[in-house]
Motif scaffolding. Structure first.
Motif, PDB file in Angstrom:
ATOM      1  N   ARG A  13     -27.181   0.704  46.795  1.00 55.70           N
ATOM      2  CA  ARG A  13     -26.013   1.481  46.362  1.00 55.70           C
ATOM      3  C   ARG A  13     -25.178   0.688  45.354  1.00 55.70           C
ATOM      4  O   ARG A  13     -24.614   1.266  44.424  1.00 55.70           O
ATOM      5  N   ALA A  14     -25.105  -0.608  45.537  1.00 59.87           N
ATOM      6  CA  ALA A  14     -24.372  -1.431  44.555  1.00 59.87           C
ATOM      7  C   ALA A  14     -25.042  -1.362  43.179  1.00 59.87           C
ATOM      8  O   ALA A  14     -24.365  -1.335  42.147  1.00 59.87           O
ATOM      9  N   MET A  15     -26.378  -1.306  43.155  1.00 60.12           N
ATOM     10  CA  MET A  15     -27.085  -1.124  41.872  1.00 60.12           C
ATOM     11  C   MET A  15     -26.664   0.179  41.208  1.00 60.12           C
ATOM     12  O   MET A  15     -26.423   0.234  39.998  1.00 60.12           O
ATOM     13  N   ALA A  16     -26.611   1.262  42.015  1.00 63.86           N
ATOM     14  CA  ALA A  16     -26.239   2.563  41.455  1.00 63.86           C
ATOM     15  C   ALA A  16     -24.793   2.543  40.953  1.00 63.86           C
ATOM     16  O   ALA A  16     -24.481   3.110  39.898  1.00 63.86           O
ATOM     17  N   LEU A  17     -23.912   1.871  41.678  1.00 64.84           N
ATOM     18  CA  LEU A  17     -22.517   1.794  41.239  1.00 64.84           C
ATOM     19  C   LEU A  17     -22.359   0.937  39.986  1.00 64.84           C
ATOM     20  O   LEU A  17     -21.544   1.238  39.120  1.00 64.84           O
ATOM     21  N   ALA A  18     -23.141  -0.121  39.891  1.00 67.89           N
ATOM     22  CA  ALA A  18     -23.096  -0.944  38.675  1.00 67.89           C
ATOM     23  C   ALA A  18     -23.594  -0.136  37.472  1.00 67.89           C
ATOM     24  O   ALA A  18     -23.078  -0.280  36.357  1.00 67.89           O
ATOM     25  N   PHE A  19     -24.565   0.726  37.716  1.00 65.46           N
ATOM     26  CA  PHE A  19     -25.059   1.628  36.661  1.00 65.46           C
ATOM     27  C   PHE A  19     -23.949   2.571  36.214  1.00 65.46           C
ATOM     28  O   PHE A  19     -23.643   2.690  35.029  1.00 65.46           O
ATOM     29  N   VAL A  20     -23.338   3.273  37.178  1.00 65.86           N
ATOM     30  CA  VAL A  20     -22.358   4.309  36.834  1.00 65.86           C
ATOM     31  C   VAL A  20     -21.064   3.695  36.299  1.00 65.86           C
ATOM     32  O   VAL A  20     -20.503   4.191  35.323  1.00 65.86           O
ATOM     33  N   ARG A  21     -20.592   2.638  36.940  1.00 62.83           N
ATOM     34  CA  ARG A  21     -19.235   2.154  36.649  1.00 62.83           C
ATOM     35  C   ARG A  21     -19.165   0.975  35.700  1.00 62.83           C
ATOM     36  O   ARG A  21     -18.128   0.729  35.087  1.00 62.83           O
ATOM     37  N   LEU A  22     -20.217   0.176  35.621  1.00 61.53           N
ATOM     38  CA  LEU A  22     -20.161  -1.015  34.764  1.00 61.53           C
ATOM     39  C   LEU A  22     -21.153  -0.964  33.620  1.00 61.53           C
ATOM     40  O   LEU A  22     -21.100  -1.787  32.724  1.00 61.53           O
ATOM     41  N   LYS A  23     -22.090  -0.022  33.668  1.00 63.33           N
ATOM     42  CA  LYS A  23     -23.133   0.102  32.635  1.00 63.33           C
ATOM     43  C   LYS A  23     -24.035  -1.123  32.601  1.00 63.33           C
ATOM     44  O   LYS A  23     -24.538  -1.525  31.555  1.00 63.33           O
ATOM     45  N   LEU A  24     -24.209  -1.714  33.788  1.00 61.95           N
ATOM     46  CA  LEU A  24     -25.070  -2.886  33.930  1.00 61.95           C
ATOM     47  C   LEU A  24     -26.323  -2.533  34.709  1.00 61.95           C
ATOM     48  O   LEU A  24     -26.266  -1.762  35.674  1.00 61.95           O
ATOM     49  N   VAL A  25     -27.431  -3.138  34.313  1.00 58.26           N
ATOM     50  CA  VAL A  25     -28.677  -3.037  35.062  1.00 58.26           C
ATOM     51  C   VAL A  25     -28.772  -4.260  35.975  1.00 58.26           C
ATOM     52  O   VAL A  25     -28.831  -5.392  35.495  1.00 58.26           O
ATOM     53  N   LEU A  26     -28.761  -4.037  37.269  1.00 57.45           N
ATOM     54  CA  LEU A  26     -28.911  -5.140  38.229  1.00 57.45           C
ATOM     55  C   LEU A  26     -30.196  -4.971  39.022  1.00 57.45           C
ATOM     56  O   LEU A  26     -30.609  -3.855  39.335  1.00 57.45           O
ATOM     57  N   GLU A  27     -30.827  -6.089  39.351  1.00 55.43           N
ATOM     58  CA  GLU A  27     -31.918  -6.076  40.306  1.00 55.43           C
ATOM     59  C   GLU A  27     -31.308  -6.142  41.705  1.00 55.43           C
ATOM     60  O   GLU A  27     -30.133  -6.535  41.860  1.00 55.43           O
TER      61      GLU A  27
END
Lengths: 323, 323
Positions: free
Chosen positions: A263-277
């Motif tokens: 879920r943190a990956m999805a939030l980083a996508f939506v809110r920070l525009k970052l791709v995280l592993e």
């Protein structure tokens, strides 16, 4: 090891590393019910903080070095490959033959010679030491090496400076923690430059060797290495060099379930525009969903890497399309 | 309008805007067969460069202003909402009732009052001017406003400085171009701070009003507004303020097919760890896949926004899983 090693590494890294941004979003603050600052190390060269330690170690090798050798199936491999190429040294990376094809290809495309071995039948260390002897290569360990720890510590110098610019001098600093190179390096840097900050390592549930080691006051191992999506931060045990630093400076560890990393990956996508592993999202997951285990006040998280398989990333977005 | 307007906007934005990083990847350089630098404006507050212009305009409003008004279904709405909140002013955003729910919700969550209208039966401008008169609101246009253009120009100041740090003083600068606020602002900034750089706007094929206007030497309109996935950069026509600046300073425009934007999104995911929306990937697409239409030498692209629907993003990864 002390802060002067980190400052020396920072001088070697000047103009080489990226100074990654410290990001935030009012939407994440609202979920966490506190200010959350995200150190976007996924934007570092080769997509993870590993480049810092690799360049720190490789740039410190004496003249006449024949090249470098590393064992890694992941982020360390790419960091070493790129740093070696920058210094004009050959790099040999020993990787399991069944590592993801894209990781093998990327490491080779960064100019390294990739030597594969069969995990079932061959001895990785034997292959490595044989190659090192034959060709005069220097081994660059992924975390238990003072120059590597010092390189990762430069991330902590940036956190101290950038957080102060943002008005934050007291905070809990959550790190995505594998062998402890990044965690111990940041802890040493903050001890000097931001003494109001406390580092707490974050690991996947079931692979919390650092958590348990800190609690026991001595090194504990993980019973197994397989089974977490946070593969980048699953290591057998903390390092002999990193553990004493973490034991002296770091608060209790935290363990998060894989689902929180997703879920943190999805939030980083939506809110920070970052791709995280997944492993790079563990600290953010702790900040967002485990606030009850944290002291009050702002939280700073390392978002330590973004080298994620597209399928794993899509699965996180499918499950949490709005973050 | 001139460079002093941009420097004044930059002073107002100091400590408010994010200085977004200028990123690169050896893998992208290889595809483009030239150095490619990517200005990651998707990491700006609210996920696009629009915050710059919004704060520039809103911070310049006189004391006693009753609030601000904007028409937008997209990035401008969020930029204005956040900037108004920073200044402590109420914001009213007029959005079509059929805008994506997440965009409506995000704009409201940033503290703005969202007023919806029916695109079929209601007159947006009438609603807006009625609200503005009643409540003493100042309209913040998305691009045809000198303070907005000056704000977007601060992105150009950063490009000039950061590229120079990276050793690049001569380059083609590709901008994702809608109404021309970002393009004209950057062009003005580079004219002063990096005269060896030439700005060329990039648009979606079939919606290349700026391309055609530059060619004709006078303003041309798009025949339709619907049909590109690059919705963020589809506008009816260039602005009356932005066009003369672009006509004086910018090279010929480029038009790229939607499919190229999709693949650029996938490559930004794999190689830069950035989330781009299709319109925010248009300039990168031109750099990577339309090199034959460019002069030799390095290319700098704006990656202007990352507010993409997860379904659209997943579709790009599905089609190009390795970038």
């Amino acid at each position: 090891m002390n802060i002067s090693d980190i400052r020396a590494a920072d001088a070697r890294l000047a103009g080489r590393k990226r100074v990654t941004p410290l990001l935030s979003s009012p939407f994440l603050d609202e979920i966490a019910e506190r200010p959350v600052l995200v150190k976007a190390e996924c934007l570092q060269h080769t997509g993870s903080f590993k480049f810092r330690g690799a360049w720190s170690a490789i740039s410190a090798l004496p003249e006449g070095t024949g090249g470098v050798l590393a064992f890694s199936s992941g982020n360390h491999a790419q960091g070493v490959a790129m740093a070696a190429r920058m210094r004009g040294l050959p790099a040999v990376i020993v990787m399991p033959a069944d590592a993801p094809r894209l990781k093998l290809e990327n490491t080779a495309a960064l100019g390294a010679e990739v030597v594969t071995y069969d995990r079932e039948t061959e001895d990785r260390d034997e292959i490595g030491s044989c190659l090192a002897d034959m060709r005069g290569l220097s081994l660059v360990k992924p975390f238990d090496n003072p120059d590597v720890i010092a390189g990762q510590g430069t991330c902590g110098l940036e956190i101290a400076y950038q957080a102060k610019e943002a008005g934050v001098t007291e905070a809990t600093v959550l790190t995505c923690c594998g062998g402890g190179g990044l965690t111990s390096g940041i802890a040493l840097a903050l001890e000097a430059d931001a003494p109001g900050m406390k580092v707490r390592p974050v690991e996947p549930e079931g692979f919390d060797d650092v958590c348990r080691s800190l609690k026991a006051g001595e090194i504990r191992s993980n019973p197994t290495m397989a089974g977490s999506i946070c593969d980048a931060i699953v290591t057998p045990r903390p390092g002999d060099l990193t553990f004493p630093i973490m034991h002296r400076l770091c608060g209790p560890g935290l363990a998060i379930p894989d689902e929180d990393a997703r879920r943190a990956m999805a939030l980083a996508f939506v809110r920070l525009k970052l791709v995280l592993e997944p492993g790079g999202a563990a600290a953010l997951a702790a900040a967002l969903f485990h606030g009850n285990d944290l002291n009050d006040g702002p939280v700073i998280c390392t978002a330590s890497g973004g080298n994620v398989d597209p399928g794993v990333f899509r699965a996180a977005l499918d499950r949490y399309p709005e973050g």
